[in-house]
Design a protein around this motif. Structure first.
Motif, PDB file in Angstrom:
ATOM      1  N   GLY A  36      39.700 -29.701 -23.805  1.00  0.00           N
ATOM      2  CA  GLY A  36      40.138 -31.268 -23.532  1.00  0.00           C
ATOM      3  C   GLY A  36      39.797 -31.919 -22.038  1.00  0.00           C
ATOM      4  O   GLY A  36      39.712 -31.021 -21.092  1.00  0.00           O
ATOM      5  N   ASP A  37      39.182 -33.344 -22.207  1.00  0.00           N
ATOM      6  CA  ASP A  37      39.347 -33.867 -20.604  1.00  0.00           C
ATOM      7  C   ASP A  37      40.139 -35.350 -21.186  1.00  0.00           C
ATOM      8  O   ASP A  37      39.890 -36.467 -20.275  1.00  0.00           O
ATOM      9  N   GLU A  55      38.841 -45.168 -23.248  1.00  0.00           N
ATOM     10  CA  GLU A  55      40.103 -44.216 -22.916  1.00  0.00           C
ATOM     11  C   GLU A  55      40.790 -44.546 -21.584  1.00  0.00           C
ATOM     12  O   GLU A  55      40.726 -46.113 -21.138  1.00  0.00           O
ATOM     13  N   VAL A  56      41.755 -43.751 -21.740  1.00  0.00           N
ATOM     14  CA  VAL A  56      43.389 -44.007 -20.358  1.00  0.00           C
ATOM     15  C   VAL A  56      43.803 -43.882 -19.538  1.00  0.00           C
ATOM     16  O   VAL A  56      44.091 -43.515 -18.036  1.00  0.00           O
ATOM     17  N   PHE A  57      42.837 -42.233 -20.249  1.00  0.00           N
ATOM     18  CA  PHE A  57      42.576 -40.872 -18.859  1.00  0.00           C
ATOM     19  C   PHE A  57      41.425 -39.902 -19.407  1.00  0.00           C
ATOM     20  O   PHE A  57      41.537 -39.953 -19.953  1.00  0.00           O
ATOM     21  N   HIS A  58      41.075 -40.067 -18.162  1.00  0.00           N
ATOM     22  CA  HIS A  58      39.924 -38.852 -17.873  1.00  0.00           C
ATOM     23  C   HIS A  58      39.642 -37.425 -16.956  1.00  0.00           C
ATOM     24  O   HIS A  58      40.300 -38.078 -15.890  1.00  0.00           O
ATOM     25  N   SER A  61      37.720 -33.291 -11.410  1.00  0.00           N
ATOM     26  CA  SER A  61      36.788 -32.043 -11.575  1.00  0.00           C
ATOM     27  C   SER A  61      38.653 -31.388 -10.426  1.00  0.00           C
ATOM     28  O   SER A  61      38.143 -30.244 -11.172  1.00  0.00           O
ATOM     29  N   ASN A  62      39.344 -31.594 -10.212  1.00  0.00           N
ATOM     30  CA  ASN A  62      40.006 -30.563  -9.706  1.00  0.00           C
ATOM     31  C   ASN A  62      41.542 -30.507 -10.465  1.00  0.00           C
ATOM     32  O   ASN A  62      42.535 -30.710  -9.894  1.00  0.00           O
ATOM     33  N   PHE A  63      41.550 -31.098 -11.514  1.00  0.00           N
ATOM     34  CA  PHE A  63      42.601 -30.947 -12.794  1.00  0.00           C
ATOM     35  C   PHE A  63      42.740 -29.892 -12.981  1.00  0.00           C
ATOM     36  O   PHE A  63      41.397 -29.443 -13.778  1.00  0.00           O
TER      37      PHE A  63
END
Length: 293
Positions: A36-37, A55-58, A61-63
């Motif tokens: 998921g991303d 898209e409201v959230f993507h 790299s550090n999530f």
């Protein structure tokens, strides 16, 4: 424009903003069981014609989470918009955790409110919902379920006023196993490695027309996802909760209740429970409540 039947969405959540626009969020069917991303939103003025997806959230790299992005819900709280969702990871603890994202608008972009999930490390938690009680106290309600909790625990905890941490310990509200109509998951052994497994998920709190505190939630019934409504006569989140003797929806799950612009209470949920064919269903809540009595 897309018609409702053309919008692929799982775990639909509808937020009606002050400008009269309906915003529908949900789990992406194509990535529900794996990588998921991000999350999307669809917009509508009439609950039938939708613009999107946007898209409201993507994932950055550090999530910390990279799989099982589930069940986003959006609330307006203290002037900002908060998206609460379940996130999963195979590489970090917890395996599934619940976290707030924040934005200045209902279409994002949403950014993580904290670097870590709200829910306890080591807990496998899912399907968090935010409820602010009559004393203006915010609460997190969520499921602690299989394989860690085979009885299907629904639990709650007070939140800090800034929504950044839990205040106290998780409080068990009830167990799916103790409700008369719920059934053992037939795939508990094959999927989770446990001989018995009941589950509770998809909690959503609301007040009915009699101003009783109600909880919509889902479990397993006759080989399918199903939903019921439980009531807390005391008006307190801590209950005790009284349960209906049968589901109000037998073939569909993970719903929520919202008020339309005409002030009607409407239930939305996804059906069928068949990826990637899930679609949002809208039904007046009043037509369904008597089915569970």
């Amino acid at each position: 424009m897309l018609k409702t039947k053309e919008v692929g969405v799982r775990d639909p959540f509808v937020f009606l903003d002050d400008d009269g626009t309906y915003y529908m969020y949900g789990t992406r069917p194509k990535t529900v069981w794996g990588h998921g991303d991000g999350f999307d939103v669809y917009r509508s003025l009439d609950l039938e014609n939708w613009e999107g997806p946007q898209e409201v959230f993507h994932k950055s790299s550090n999530f910390w989470a990279d799989r099982e992005y589930w069940a986003p819900e959006v609330s307006k709280y203290q002037g900002s918009y908060y998206l609460l969702a379940t996130f999963g990871s195979d590489a970090t603890e917890p395996v599934k955790g619940i976290q707030f994202l924040k934005s200045d608008t209902p279409v994002g972009p949403f950014s993580p409110l904290t670097s870590d999930p709200l829910t306890p490390r080591g807990w496998d938690c899912l399907d968090g919902t935010l409820y602010v009680d009559d004393a203006n106290q915010p609460w997190l309600i969520c499921s602690h379920s299989v394989p860690q909790e085979t009885r299907g625990e629904m639990c709650a905890c007070r939140l800090s006023s800034d929504l950044k941490h839990l205040e106290g310990s998780m409080y068990p509200l009830f167990y799916a196993k103790d409700v008369t109509w719920t059934q053992n998951l037939p795939f508990a052994q094959a999927e989770f490695g446990v001989p018995e497994g009941y589950f509770s998920d998809g909690p959503y709190l609301f007040k009915n027309t009699a101003q009783q505190l109600c909880m919509l939630w889902s479990s397993w019934y006759h080989g399918d996802y199903a939903m019921t409504v439980s009531v807390s006569p005391s008006g307190k989140i801590t209950g005790p909760w009284h349960h209906q003797v049968r589901p109000i929806v037998e073939h569909g799950g993970h719903g929520m209740v919202f008020r339309t612009k005409s002030n009607r209470l409407v239930l939305t949920y996804h059906s069928p429970n068949d990826t990637p064919n899930e679609r949002a269903v809208f039904q007046p809540l009043s037509r369904l409540m008597s089915k569970g009595e």
